[in-house]
Design a protein around this motif. Structure first.
Motif, mmCIF file in Angstrom:
data_model
loop_
_atom_site.group_PDB
_atom_site.id
_atom_site.type_symbol
_atom_site.label_atom_id
_atom_site.label_comp_id
_atom_site.label_asym_id
_atom_site.label_seq_id
_atom_site.Cartn_x
_atom_site.Cartn_y
_atom_site.Cartn_z
ATOM 1 N N LEU A 56 0.795 -1.082 -0.034
ATOM 2 C CA LEU A 56 0.058 0.013 0.001
ATOM 3 C C LEU A 56 0.890 1.391 0.069
ATOM 4 O O LEU A 56 1.948 1.163 0.847
ATOM 5 N N VAL A 57 0.620 2.140 -0.811
ATOM 6 C CA VAL A 57 1.382 3.237 -0.977
ATOM 7 C C VAL A 57 0.591 4.483 -1.086
ATOM 8 O O VAL A 57 -0.269 4.735 -1.935
ATOM 9 N N THR A 58 0.900 5.514 0.172
ATOM 10 C CA THR A 58 -0.024 6.776 0.266
ATOM 11 C C THR A 58 0.724 7.841 -0.718
ATOM 12 O O THR A 58 2.022 7.674 -0.925
ATOM 13 N N GLY A 59 -0.065 8.774 -1.169
ATOM 14 C CA GLY A 59 0.710 9.761 -2.017
ATOM 15 C C GLY A 59 1.092 9.281 -3.262
ATOM 16 O O GLY A 59 2.063 9.809 -4.193
ATOM 17 N N ALA A 60 0.545 8.220 -3.854
ATOM 18 C CA ALA A 60 0.721 7.440 -5.112
ATOM 19 C C ALA A 60 0.256 8.401 -6.310
ATOM 20 O O ALA A 60 0.649 7.910 -7.362
ATOM 21 N N GLY A 61 -0.369 9.320 -6.205
ATOM 22 C CA GLY A 61 -0.852 9.954 -7.275
ATOM 23 C C GLY A 61 0.286 10.824 -8.082
ATOM 24 O O GLY A 61 0.067 11.497 -9.090
ATOM 25 N N SER A 62 1.365 10.779 -7.213
ATOM 26 C CA SER A 62 2.227 11.934 -7.854
ATOM 27 C C SER A 62 3.804 11.665 -7.254
ATOM 28 O O SER A 62 3.875 10.958 -6.632
ATOM 29 N N GLY A 63 4.687 11.921 -8.131
ATOM 30 C CA GLY A 63 6.018 12.191 -7.675
ATOM 31 C C GLY A 63 6.617 11.020 -7.046
ATOM 32 O O GLY A 63 6.681 9.859 -7.595
ATOM 33 N N ILE A 64 7.180 10.955 -5.817
ATOM 34 C CA ILE A 64 7.860 9.826 -5.338
ATOM 35 C C ILE A 64 7.022 8.898 -4.979
ATOM 36 O O ILE A 64 7.230 7.712 -5.104
ATOM 37 N N GLY A 65 5.727 9.116 -4.493
ATOM 38 C CA GLY A 65 4.938 7.812 -4.399
ATOM 39 C C GLY A 65 4.564 7.171 -5.710
ATOM 40 O O GLY A 65 4.349 5.907 -5.599
ATOM 41 N N ALA A 66 4.151 7.682 -6.587
ATOM 42 C CA ALA A 66 4.080 7.230 -7.857
ATOM 43 C C ALA A 66 4.950 6.397 -8.444
ATOM 44 O O ALA A 66 5.049 5.243 -8.730
ATOM 45 N N ALA A 67 6.464 6.544 -8.226
ATOM 46 C CA ALA A 67 7.388 6.028 -8.569
ATOM 47 C C ALA A 67 7.662 4.884 -7.694
ATOM 48 O O ALA A 67 7.839 3.740 -8.136
ATOM 49 N N VAL A 68 7.164 4.926 -6.204
ATOM 50 C CA VAL A 68 7.391 3.803 -5.486
ATOM 51 C C VAL A 68 6.364 2.727 -5.945
ATOM 52 O O VAL A 68 6.762 1.701 -5.966
ATOM 53 N N VAL B 240 3.890 2.016 2.606
ATOM 54 C CA VAL B 240 4.872 3.109 2.297
ATOM 55 C C VAL B 240 4.246 4.496 2.507
ATOM 56 O O VAL B 240 2.987 4.591 1.539
ATOM 57 N N ALA B 241 4.466 5.455 3.349
ATOM 58 C CA ALA B 241 3.681 6.527 3.740
ATOM 59 C C ALA B 241 4.602 7.896 3.037
ATOM 60 O O ALA B 241 5.503 8.357 3.603
ATOM 61 N N CYS B 242 3.943 8.156 1.724
ATOM 62 C CA CYS B 242 4.768 9.088 0.669
ATOM 63 C C CYS B 242 3.795 10.303 0.795
ATOM 64 O O CYS B 242 4.332 11.307 0.367
ATOM 65 N N ALA B 243 2.647 10.075 1.461
ATOM 66 C CA ALA B 243 1.867 11.488 1.317
ATOM 67 C C ALA B 243 2.350 12.627 2.089
ATOM 68 O O ALA B 243 2.814 12.338 3.108
ATOM 69 N N GLY B 244 2.404 13.697 1.520
ATOM 70 C CA GLY B 244 3.144 15.014 2.271
ATOM 71 C C GLY B 244 2.912 16.111 1.746
ATOM 72 O O GLY B 244 2.335 16.066 0.322
ATOM 73 N N ILE B 245 2.925 17.342 2.290
ATOM 74 C CA ILE B 245 2.928 18.462 1.757
ATOM 75 C C ILE B 245 3.980 19.484 2.436
ATOM 76 O O ILE B 245 4.434 19.223 3.344
ATOM 77 N N GLU B 246 4.452 20.567 1.484
ATOM 78 C CA GLU B 246 5.261 21.373 1.870
ATOM 79 C C GLU B 246 4.693 22.704 1.860
ATOM 80 O O GLU B 246 4.383 23.106 1.021
ATOM 81 N N LYS B 247 4.866 23.511 3.196
ATOM 82 C CA LYS B 247 4.553 24.860 2.833
ATOM 83 C C LYS B 247 5.604 25.491 3.710
ATOM 84 O O LYS B 247 6.178 25.312 4.841
ATOM 85 N N ALA B 248 6.267 26.738 3.207
ATOM 86 C CA ALA B 248 7.327 27.508 3.694
ATOM 87 C C ALA B 248 6.843 28.859 4.022
ATOM 88 O O ALA B 248 5.596 29.362 3.009
ATOM 89 N N GLY B 249 7.425 29.438 4.814
ATOM 90 C CA GLY B 249 7.026 31.014 5.077
ATOM 91 C C GLY B 249 7.828 31.480 6.475
ATOM 92 O O GLY B 249 8.256 30.488 7.431
ATOM 93 N N ASP B 250 7.919 32.732 6.624
ATOM 94 C CA ASP B 250 8.393 33.280 7.727
ATOM 95 C C ASP B 250 7.567 33.045 8.933
ATOM 96 O O ASP B 250 6.482 33.260 9.255
ATOM 97 N N SER B 251 8.336 32.371 9.817
ATOM 98 C CA SER B 251 7.673 32.103 11.239
ATOM 99 C C SER B 251 7.195 33.037 12.045
ATOM 100 O O SER B 251 6.125 32.718 12.730
ATOM 101 N N LEU B 252 7.322 34.409 11.957
ATOM 102 C CA LEU B 252 6.931 35.236 12.500
ATOM 103 C C LEU B 252 5.348 35.583 12.124
ATOM 104 O O LEU B 252 4.501 36.086 13.083
#
Ligand SMILES: NC(=O)c1ccc[n+]([C@@H]2O[C@H](COP(=O)([O-])OP(=O)(O)OC[C@H]3O[C@@H](n4cnc5c(N)ncnc54)[C@H](O)[C@@H]3O)[C@@H](O)[C@H]2O)c1
Length: 242
Positions: free
Chosen positions: A5-17, A79-91
């Motif tokens: 079972l692979v999560t995040g399998a719809g894209s990127g690393i998960g799809a490759a896995v 394989v737990a590939c599902a993930g999101i990335e959000k960046a920004g100033d901590s303040l």
């Protein structure tokens, strides 16, 4: 045949896995919050199934494992590939965004692992679980408070689950990708200055192809790594060595 079972399998690393594990003969459940993308990837993998599930939702995680067992009768690898990335100033970082990043990356990894381990334990033969951390499990860049703390949590989650699940014959390891050429990093890689900054930290001087991460996941979910559990394996072109 083994079942993965692979999560995040719809894209990127998960799809490759998902594709990589299918190439070695696994039957694969491709899970993603975006059911259409999961279906698209599963459509290219013979014998696989697509499931829509949000890994932050406990009931949906129970259902994705139940649906996998319904279809394939067993579960050997998660394989737990599902993930999101959000960046920004901590303040000024928005608290709902912070919570969502931790929820998807850390809590979602826990729910995926716990539900999968319950199925593996019930079937009495154990299994293998791989979590996807990041170089940001170990080091930070400016603006990464949410992402890096979630991925730092994934590193220790992997160690804690390895200890808890060992007596059930379940191995848990964490892969730490460096910059990898997927939709998640597309904006940074398309931006010449940001790309140069990232590559200046990457001795191999290029992003990883998702298949290069998937091959390490395949190793960690095979008998070739039978004495490995609780490990963190960077796959980062040398970033953490610098
Ligand atoms: N791309 C990189 O440079 C890089 C580097 C280090 C670590 N990672 C990690 O690798 C993993 C895969 O990232 P990627 O680069 O393939 O990203 P991606 O954006 O290409 O794919 C992530 C997938 O996860 C799915 N997803 C997001 N939230 C979900 C949820 N709540 N439930 C189920 N699915 C959900 C998305 O729909 C998407 O299909 C992530 O955990 C990411 O943090 C990526």
């Amino acid at each position: 045949m083994a079942v993965a079972l692979v999560t995040g399998a719809g894209s990127g690393i998960g799809a490759a896995v998902a594709r990589c594990l299918a190439r070695r003969g696994d039957r694969v459940a491709c899970v993603d919050v975006d059911g259409d993308r999961a279906a698209e990837v599963a459509g290219g993998i013979e014998g696989s199934i697509a499931l829509a599930a949000d890994v932050t939702d406990e009931a949906q995680c129970e259902n994705m494992v139940a649906a996998t067992l319904d279809r394939f009768g067993d579960l050997d690898t998660a394989v737990a590939c599902a993930g999101i990335e959000k960046a920004g100033d901590s303040l000024v970082f928005d608290i709902d965004t912070f919570r969502r990043v931790v929820d998807v990356n850390l809590t979602g990894s826990f729910l995926t692992a716990r539900e999968s381990a319950r199925a593996m334990t019930a079937n009495g033969h154990g299994g293998t679980i791989v979590l996807i951390g990041s170089i940001n499990s170990k080091v930070v860049l400016p603006g990464t408070a949410a992402y890096a703390s979630s991925k730092g949590g994934v590193l220790l989650l992997g160690q804690a689950l390895a200890v808890d699940f060992a007596r059930h014959g379940i191995r848990v390891n964490t892969v730490g990708p460096g910059v990898t050429d997927t939709p998640m990093s597309a904006d940074s890689l398309a931006h010449p200055e940001r790309r140069a900054r990232l590559m200046s930290r990457t001795p191999l001087d290029r992003p990883a192809h998702p298949d290069e991460i998937a091959e390490v996941v395949a190793f960690l979910t095979s008998d070739a790594s039978s004495f490995m559990t609780g490990a963190f394996l960077p796959v980062d072109g040398g970033w953490l060595a610098t």
